[in-house]
Design an enzyme around this catalytic site. Structure first.
Site, PDB file in Angstrom:
ATOM      1  N   GLU A 153      67.354  57.052   8.408  1.00  0.00           N
ATOM      2  CA  GLU A 153      67.448  56.770   9.682  1.00  0.00           C
ATOM      3  C   GLU A 153      66.229  56.049   9.452  1.00  0.00           C
ATOM      4  O   GLU A 153      66.391  56.330  11.564  1.00  0.00           O
ATOM      5  CB  GLU A 153      68.524  58.017  10.093  1.00  0.00           C
ATOM      6  CG  GLU A 153      69.696  58.724   9.959  1.00  0.00           C
ATOM      7  CD  GLU A 153      69.750  59.578  10.396  1.00  0.00           C
ATOM      8  OE1 GLU A 153      69.284  60.368  11.371  1.00  0.00           O
ATOM      9  OE2 GLU A 153      70.868  60.147  10.027  1.00  0.00           O
ATOM     10  N   ASN A 194      68.722  56.102   3.306  1.00  0.00           N
ATOM     11  CA  ASN A 194      70.251  56.601   3.950  1.00  0.00           C
ATOM     12  C   ASN A 194      69.868  55.960   5.531  1.00  0.00           C
ATOM     13  O   ASN A 194      69.806  56.325   5.893  1.00  0.00           O
ATOM     14  CB  ASN A 194      69.957  57.739   3.884  1.00  0.00           C
ATOM     15  CG  ASN A 194      71.769  58.803   3.622  1.00  0.00           C
ATOM     16  OD1 ASN A 194      72.421  58.466   3.143  1.00  0.00           O
ATOM     17  ND2 ASN A 194      71.921  59.700   4.706  1.00  0.00           N
ATOM     18  N   HIS A 230      80.123  58.426   9.223  1.00  0.00           N
ATOM     19  CA  HIS A 230      80.343  59.063   9.812  1.00  0.00           C
ATOM     20  C   HIS A 230      81.185  58.247  10.757  1.00  0.00           C
ATOM     21  O   HIS A 230      80.954  57.248  11.580  1.00  0.00           O
ATOM     22  CB  HIS A 230      79.232  60.197  10.891  1.00  0.00           C
ATOM     23  CG  HIS A 230      78.170  60.605   9.843  1.00  0.00           C
ATOM     24  ND1 HIS A 230      79.133  62.140   9.657  1.00  0.00           N
ATOM     25  CD2 HIS A 230      77.036  60.459   9.938  1.00  0.00           C
ATOM     26  CE1 HIS A 230      77.999  62.258   9.082  1.00  0.00           C
ATOM     27  NE2 HIS A 230      76.841  61.759   8.928  1.00  0.00           N
ATOM     28  N   GLU A 259      77.918  60.665   3.256  1.00  0.00           N
ATOM     29  CA  GLU A 259      78.447  61.597   4.542  1.00  0.00           C
ATOM     30  C   GLU A 259      78.874  61.729   5.284  1.00  0.00           C
ATOM     31  O   GLU A 259      79.288  61.599   6.231  1.00  0.00           O
ATOM     32  CB  GLU A 259      77.154  62.377   5.458  1.00  0.00           C
ATOM     33  CG  GLU A 259      75.832  61.754   4.694  1.00  0.00           C
ATOM     34  CD  GLU A 259      74.622  61.846   6.411  1.00  0.00           C
ATOM     35  OE1 GLU A 259      74.168  62.626   7.235  1.00  0.00           O
ATOM     36  OE2 GLU A 259      73.081  62.486   5.812  1.00  0.00           O
ATOM     37  N   ASP A 261      82.897  61.817   6.728  1.00  0.00           N
ATOM     38  CA  ASP A 261      83.699  62.654   7.827  1.00  0.00           C
ATOM     39  C   ASP A 261      84.057  61.790   8.757  1.00  0.00           C
ATOM     40  O   ASP A 261      83.499  60.608   8.545  1.00  0.00           O
ATOM     41  CB  ASP A 261      83.067  63.785   8.272  1.00  0.00           C
ATOM     42  CG  ASP A 261      82.243  63.710   9.216  1.00  0.00           C
ATOM     43  OD1 ASP A 261      81.734  62.610   9.355  1.00  0.00           O
ATOM     44  OD2 ASP A 261      81.082  64.589   9.364  1.00  0.00           O
TER      45      ASP A 261
END
Length: 336
Positions: A153, A194, A230, A259, A261
């Protein structure tokens, strides 16, 4: 993504016992890990992994990769300088080895969840300490971690560099340095950058793309790009998702969904769950359409332990399994 706090269990002990006594069905097609040649993983927390037999059982059955949710972050493993706590990370790595899983290490250099004592360091000392941190953590698990999120990030939404402590005190070169230190610490591990909100082609993913291209041109040892994924149904599915994966792969790096979702606005209903299922299937299919997309990992696999409700009030139900570990439409859409 925003600060990830340690899980707070939302079920009572009695409820956990009740859930544990229920049989949790597998798909007729078999577990997720058996229907794909990609790594298929979930973020896990040491607490429920050690204390909830049903949680551990479904995790073991369905996935062949695990990502420690908080247990490998710098603030956890070295909260005070020179004082280490490897208990949670060791537990997860040992579980993985005992059960034939690979591990995604998460994360080495990040603007969040680093120990406060770093703030007292000058530029030269921070650089030295960061190299030492990478050597120490990667060295402990050398040969036991398949892939590491080396830097995490580092960009703002407009594609500019996030003004983290590492950026401010070490300059742009901290990224290349971190990858070089990581390669030296464990030559066998795959090394990733990432980030979140990089699913489609936009200013932020363009910044990641340009950086990765530059790092490759410089001979920096970067092996892959992690796209967190996400998503939220109310914002629509990123139409350039597959195209984005393809352009990163064309740079000669692997791509991982790290990650995933898909949160929905509560309360959940059949229409919202169906839309969520469509999103998960599009993520799954896009990854399988690009040969260098090597991993499909979700940020937790059950709504029992999801970061979403605590971060996005009024949203949730983001995972493949519900709080009782029953597969949701999203799971059965991927694995009918």
């Amino acid at each position: 993504m925003m600060l990830r706090l340690p899980r707070v269990l939302t079920i009572t002990a009695a409820a956990a016992v009740m859930v544990s006594s229920q049989a949790v069905p597998a798909s007729a097609a078999g577990p997720l890990k058996d229907i794909t040649n990609r790594y298929v993983g979930s973020a896990v927390a040491a607490g429920p992994l050690g204390s909830q037999a049903d949680y551990r059982s479904v995790l073991t059955r369905e996935f062949d990769s695990v990502t420690p949710e908080n247990e490998m972050k710098w603030a956890v493993v070295e909260p005070n300088r020179g004082q280490f706590n490897w208990s949670g990370a060791d537990q997860i790595v040992n579980y993985a080895q005992q059960n034939g899983k690979t591990v995604r290490g998460h994360t080495l250099v990040w603007h969040s969840q680093y120990p406060g004592w770093l703030n007292n360091l000058g530029s030269a000392e921070l650089r030295s300490v960061t190299q030492q941190h990478i050597n120490t953590e990667m060295g402990r698990y050398r040969g036991r971690i398949r892939a590491w999120d080396v830097v995490n990030e580092i960009f703002n939404e407009d594609g500019s560099r996030r003004q983290s402590i590492f950026q401010q005190r070490m300059g742009d070169g901290f990224v290349a340095d971190s990858f070089r230190w990581a390669r030296a610490a464990d030559p066998s591990a795959k090394l990733y950058i990432n980030d979140y909100n990089t699913e489609g082609i936009n200013a932020k993913s363009n910044a990641v793309y340009n950086l990765v291209r530059s790092l490759k041109q410089q001979g920096v040892p970067i092996d892959g790009v992690g796209i967190q994924t996400h998503l939220a149904t109310q914002y629509g599915f990123p139409s350039s998702f597959r195209q984005n994966i393809e352009r990163f792969a064309a740079l000669g790096v692997d791509v991982a969904i790290t990650e995933a979702d898909v949160r929905i606005q509560l309360p959940a209903d059949s229409n919202k769950l169906n839309q969520q299922a469509n999103y998960y299937k599009q993520i799954w299919d896009a990854c399988h359409a690009v040969s260098r997309c090597v991993e499909f990992t979700t940020w937790g696999y059950t709504d029992r332990h999801s970061w979403v409700p605590g971060t996005f009030p009024g949203e949730g139900a983001a995972c493949l399994f519900d709080a009782n570990l029953r597969p949701k439409p999203a799971y059965t859409r991927i694995n009918p």
